[in-house]
Design a protein around this motif. Structure first.
Motif, short mmCIF file in Angstrom:
data_model
loop_
_atom_site.label_atom_id
_atom_site.label_comp_id
_atom_site.label_asym_id
_atom_site.label_seq_id
_atom_site.Cartn_x
_atom_site.Cartn_y
_atom_site.Cartn_z
N VAL A 37 -0.19 -2.22 -5.00
CA VAL A 37 0.76 -2.08 -6.06
C VAL A 37 1.20 -3.52 -5.78
O VAL A 37 1.71 -4.10 -4.87
CB VAL A 37 2.12 -1.28 -6.15
N ASP B 74 1.01 5.90 -1.77
CA ASP B 74 0.53 6.76 -1.87
C ASP B 74 -0.86 6.19 -2.77
O ASP B 74 -1.21 6.49 -3.43
CB ASP B 74 1.48 7.11 -3.08
N GLU B 75 -1.77 5.50 -1.12
CA GLU B 75 -2.83 5.55 -1.51
C GLU B 75 -3.90 4.53 -2.97
O GLU B 75 -4.41 4.61 -3.37
CB GLU B 75 -4.16 6.97 -1.71
N ARG B 76 -2.26 3.72 -2.87
CA ARG B 76 -2.90 2.75 -3.80
C ARG B 76 -2.03 1.35 -3.91
O ARG B 76 -1.64 1.29 -3.21
CB ARG B 76 -1.75 3.28 -5.42
N ALA C 186 -7.50 -0.61 -12.10
CA ALA C 186 -6.05 -0.77 -11.73
C ALA C 186 -5.34 -0.48 -13.38
O ALA C 186 -6.19 -0.55 -14.52
CB ALA C 186 -5.69 -2.51 -11.57
N GLY D 112 -13.96 6.85 -4.76
CA GLY D 112 -12.23 7.51 -4.43
C GLY D 112 -12.32 8.31 -3.17
O GLY D 112 -10.90 8.40 -3.17
N THR E 8 8.37 3.97 -5.49
CA THR E 8 6.99 3.14 -5.47
C THR E 8 8.08 1.53 -5.44
O THR E 8 7.18 0.66 -4.59
CB THR E 8 6.07 2.43 -6.34
N VAL F 212 -1.02 -1.72 -10.93
CA VAL F 212 -1.34 -0.39 -9.57
C VAL F 212 -2.71 -0.13 -9.45
O VAL F 212 -3.09 0.16 -10.28
CB VAL F 212 -0.85 0.55 -10.50
N PHE F 213 -3.65 -0.27 -8.30
CA PHE F 213 -4.91 -0.24 -8.15
C PHE F 213 -5.36 1.41 -7.64
O PHE F 213 -4.79 1.37 -6.50
CB PHE F 213 -5.55 -1.97 -6.75
N ARG F 214 -6.90 1.77 -7.90
CA ARG F 214 -6.62 3.01 -7.48
C ARG F 214 -8.10 2.58 -6.86
O ARG F 214 -8.96 2.04 -7.82
CB ARG F 214 -6.49 3.81 -8.82
N SER G 72 -11.93 -1.08 -7.93
CA SER G 72 -10.32 -0.91 -7.71
C SER G 72 -10.72 -0.07 -9.43
O SER G 72 -11.29 -1.23 -10.34
CB SER G 72 -9.07 -1.41 -7.51
N TRP H 198 1.37 -1.36 0.02
CA TRP H 198 0.06 -0.26 0.06
C TRP H 198 0.74 0.96 0.10
O TRP H 198 1.42 1.34 1.06
CB TRP H 198 -0.66 0.22 1.19
#
Length: 151
Positions: free
Chosen positions: A53, A49-51, A89, A147, A101, A123-125, A87, A47
């Protein structure tokens, strides 16, 4: 007979979800192919930067599915303390991940796929995050929507 623990308030649920995102190493990732065939795999994550990976081989079904359609769900934790993350991605070439990262990924998980041509990063937002333990937490399970943290 087990007793149901009291429901956590939204702030505690968010803290618990963030703790799980920070300390857990593995998650279940669901995706679907363009013909709708579902796919579910466990992948290790960081986890940052709020993502979320993750890394996988670029020709694996998960990478192919997410390249074609980034919509997916990620699940953390056991069934009685679950965090579900809807998410979007994106796939990122193994040599294109930002250095900070990549470093966070390698430090947490103990391996580094950067620069390996056969690998990609996912990379999942997060768009929506749900968290609950028992039925008494179902009503307030949505911690993030569109979000944006709701708590």
């Amino acid at each position: 007979m087990a007793t149901t623990p009291p429901a956590r308030d939204a702030g505690q649920r968010k803290r618990d979800a963030l703790a799980r995102l920070t300390t857990d190493e593995d998650a279940w990732v669901s995706s679907a192919s363009t013909d709708g065939t579902p796919w579910l795999v466990p992948l290790s994550f960081v986890w940052h930067d709020e993502r979320l990976v993750m890394a996988t081989k670029k020709n694996n079904p998960t990478a192919r599915n997410l390249r074609a359609n980034g919509a997916c769900w990620v699940a953390l934790g056991p069934t009685r303390d679950v965090v579900l993350i809807e998410s979007t991605a994106e796939t990122v070439a193994s040599d294109a991940l930002p250095d900070d990262t990549g470093k966070a990924f390698a430090e947490k998980l103990g391996w580094d796929p950067r620069g390996r041509e056969a690998w990609v990063f996912l990379v999942f937002r997060p768009r929506r995050i749900l968290a609950w333990r028992e039925v008494n937490e179902i009503a307030g399970r949505e911690l993030m929507r569109d979000g944006v943290w709701r708590v």
